[in-house]
Write an enzyme that holds these catalytic residues in place. Structure first.
Site, mmCIF file in Angstrom:
data_model
loop_
_atom_site.group_PDB
_atom_site.id
_atom_site.type_symbol
_atom_site.label_atom_id
_atom_site.label_comp_id
_atom_site.label_asym_id
_atom_site.label_seq_id
_atom_site.Cartn_x
_atom_site.Cartn_y
_atom_site.Cartn_z
ATOM 1 N N LYS A 228 0.818 -1.214 0.000
ATOM 2 C CA LYS A 228 0.000 0.000 0.000
ATOM 3 C C LYS A 228 0.856 1.269 0.000
ATOM 4 O O LYS A 228 2.054 1.237 0.219
ATOM 5 C CB LYS A 228 -1.004 -0.050 1.150
ATOM 6 C CG LYS A 228 -2.123 -1.037 0.771
ATOM 7 C CD LYS A 228 -3.313 -1.036 1.648
ATOM 8 C CE LYS A 228 -4.336 -2.002 1.051
ATOM 9 N NZ LYS A 228 -5.348 -2.422 1.995
ATOM 10 N N ARG A 270 -3.541 -9.992 4.988
ATOM 11 C CA ARG A 270 -3.878 -10.098 3.556
ATOM 12 C C ARG A 270 -2.654 -9.630 2.777
ATOM 13 O O ARG A 270 -2.251 -8.469 2.902
ATOM 14 C CB ARG A 270 -5.094 -9.207 3.270
ATOM 15 C CG ARG A 270 -5.607 -9.271 1.844
ATOM 16 C CD ARG A 270 -6.825 -8.360 1.693
ATOM 17 N NE ARG A 270 -7.348 -8.381 0.349
ATOM 18 C CZ ARG A 270 -6.841 -7.691 -0.667
ATOM 19 N NH1 ARG A 270 -5.787 -6.920 -0.485
ATOM 20 N NH2 ARG A 270 -7.380 -7.764 -1.859
HETATM 21 N N1 PMM Z 1 -7.349 -3.999 0.470
HETATM 22 C C1 PMM Z 1 -7.625 -4.041 -0.837
HETATM 23 C C2 PMM Z 1 -8.700 -4.819 -1.319
HETATM 24 N N2 PMM Z 1 -9.458 -5.543 -0.478
HETATM 25 N N3 PMM Z 1 -9.966 -6.235 1.706
HETATM 26 C C3 PMM Z 1 -9.724 -6.185 3.033
HETATM 27 N N4 PMM Z 1 -10.505 -6.888 3.889
HETATM 28 N N5 PMM Z 1 -8.699 -5.445 3.551
HETATM 29 C C4 PMM Z 1 -7.876 -4.702 2.754
HETATM 30 O O1 PMM Z 1 -6.983 -4.029 3.292
HETATM 31 C C5 PMM Z 1 -8.116 -4.717 1.347
HETATM 32 C C6 PMM Z 1 -9.189 -5.518 0.852
HETATM 33 C C7 PMM Z 1 -6.805 -3.237 -1.790
HETATM 34 O O2 PMM Z 1 -5.611 -3.858 -2.102
HETATM 35 P P1 PMM Z 1 -5.356 -4.705 -3.458
HETATM 36 O O3 PMM Z 1 -5.668 -3.796 -4.619
HETATM 37 O O4 PMM Z 1 -3.962 -5.113 -3.371
HETATM 38 O O5 PMM Z 1 -6.274 -5.877 -3.447
#
Ligand code: PMM
Length: 291
Positions: A228, A270
C-alpha cells in the site's frame, strides 16, 4: 504476546486464528489494481496464481473483480461476476483452503458462493448493498467487515479524524452490531481497520501500532497493508512521486508491516507475497510462543 484464539468452523473448513498467523493471499482479477493490476486478468493466469498461492502456504485465497484503489470507478455486477466466477469454479475444487470473495455487491457474492467461495470480504462492511447482510446470514459463512471512510472514489480526499483509532474502533463495533442484526453470528465475523481506505500516511502507521485497541471487539482481526501507498511512500526516493508496487523493497516493507500487524494482534494478514509472509510469520509465531 499471544493473540486471543478463535476457531472458525463452517462447511468443510476450519480456521484456528491466533495461534499461528493466518495468511490470506490475494488474486485480483482487475485491469487496474495498484498492486498487481492486469497481471491475472486472464482466467487461466488467475487460477494458476491461486494454486501457486496455496502451494506457497496461503490459508485463504481472496478473489476480487473490482479494484478498490483510490479514485477508482465502480464496476457493474455482471462484469465482476464474469471476472470472478470462472476462476472460483476452476480453483475451489482444486484447493483445500477457503476462497473469500472480495466484493461489496450481494449479487456477486451470491454467484461466487454458488461457484465455491466460502467467505465474504466486504470492504464496505455491509453498507453498500442492503442485500449483503441477509445473504451472508443465510449462507452462514464468515464475513470480513472493513472500515472505509467514504467510497474508493472519495476516500483519499482529505481523510480527517479527531482520533482515528477510536473512530475506526467505534465504526467496527457498530458494523458488528449491524451484521448481527441481520442474523450473522458473532462467531462468523472478522473485522479489519481498512489500511489505506480513507487514511493518511500517519493514520495507517498509527492504526497498525495501535491494533491492541481492537482486541476488545471480541472478534478476529484482519490487516491488509501489503504494497500500500504508505509503504511505497516510506521507501521511495525523496524526489520520486511513487515507486512501482512490485519492487523488492516494497515486498520487504510489506513483510515488515505484516509482522508488525501480527505482533500487535492481527489474526489474519492479507498479502500478495505469500511465500515470504509464510516464512517470516512462521519464525514470528515460533518466537511469540517460545517458553
Ligand atoms: N485492500 C484491498 C482490497 N481488499 N480487503 C480487506 N478486507 N482489507 C484490505 O486491506 C483490502 C481488501 C486493496 O488492495 P489490493 O488492490 O492489493 O487488493
Amino acid at each position: 504476546m499471544a493473540n486471543h484464539v478463535f476457531e472458525l468452523t463452517w462447511g468443510d473448513h476450519c480456521l484456528v486464528l491466533g495461534r499461528r498467523a493466518c495468511v490470506m493471499g490475494v488474486v485480483n482479477i482487475t485491469p487496474d489494481s495498484f498492486s498487481d493490476g492486469g497481471r491475472f486478468f486472464d482466467t487461466r493466469a488467475a487460477v494458476n496464481h491461486g494454486l501457486a498461492l496455496v502451494a506457497a502456504g496461503a490459508n485463504i485465497v481472496d478473489i476480487g473483480g473490482e479494484s478498490t484503489r483510490p479514485f477508482s470507478d465502480p464496476v457493474a455486477a455482471e462484469e465482476e461476476i464474469r471476472r470472478v466466477v470462472p476462476v472460483i469454479e476452476a480453483l475451489a475444487p482444486r484447493i483445500p483452503v477457503p476462497i473469500s470473495i472480495d466484493t461489496t455487491k450481494a449479487d456477486v457474492a451470491r454467484r461466487a458462493l454458488a461457484a465455491g467461495a466460502a467467505m465474504i470480504n466486504d470492504v464496505s462492511a455491509l453498507r453498500v448493498d442492503p442485500a449483503m447482510g441477509p445473504l451472508a446470514a443465510a449462507a452462514d459463512v464468515p464475513v470480513i467487515l472493513m472500515h472505509m471512510l467514504g467510497t474508493p472514489k472519495t476516500m483519499q480526499v482529505k481523510p480527517d479524524y479527531q482520533d482515528v483509532v477510536d473512530e475506526v474502533r467505534r465504526f467496527l463495533a457498530d458494523a458488528i452490531e449491524r451484521a448481527m442484526s441481520h442474523g450473522i453470528a458473532r462467531s462468523r465475523i472478522v473485522v479489519d481497520p481498512g489500511i489505506g481506505f480513507g487514511k493518511t500516511f500517519d493514520h495507517n502507521l498509527l492504526l497498525i501500532r495501535r491494533l491492541d485497541a481492537f482486541e476488545d471487539l471480541g472478534v478476529p482481526l484482519l490487516v491488509g497493508a501489503s504494497r500500500k501507498a504508505f509503504i511505497r511512500n516510506l521507501l521511495k526516493p525523496e524526489d520520486a512521486k511513487d515507486i512501482p508496487a512490485d519492487l523488492p523493497a516494497v515486498a520487504s516493507g510489506s513483510l515488515a508491516a505484516a509482522v508488525a500487524a501480527v505482533l500487535n494482534g492481527a489474526h489474519i494478514v492479507r498479502v500478495h507475497d505469500v511465500a515470504a509472509a509464510r516464512a517470516a510469520l512462521t519464525v514470528v509465531d515460533a518466537i511469540r510462543h517460545a517458553s
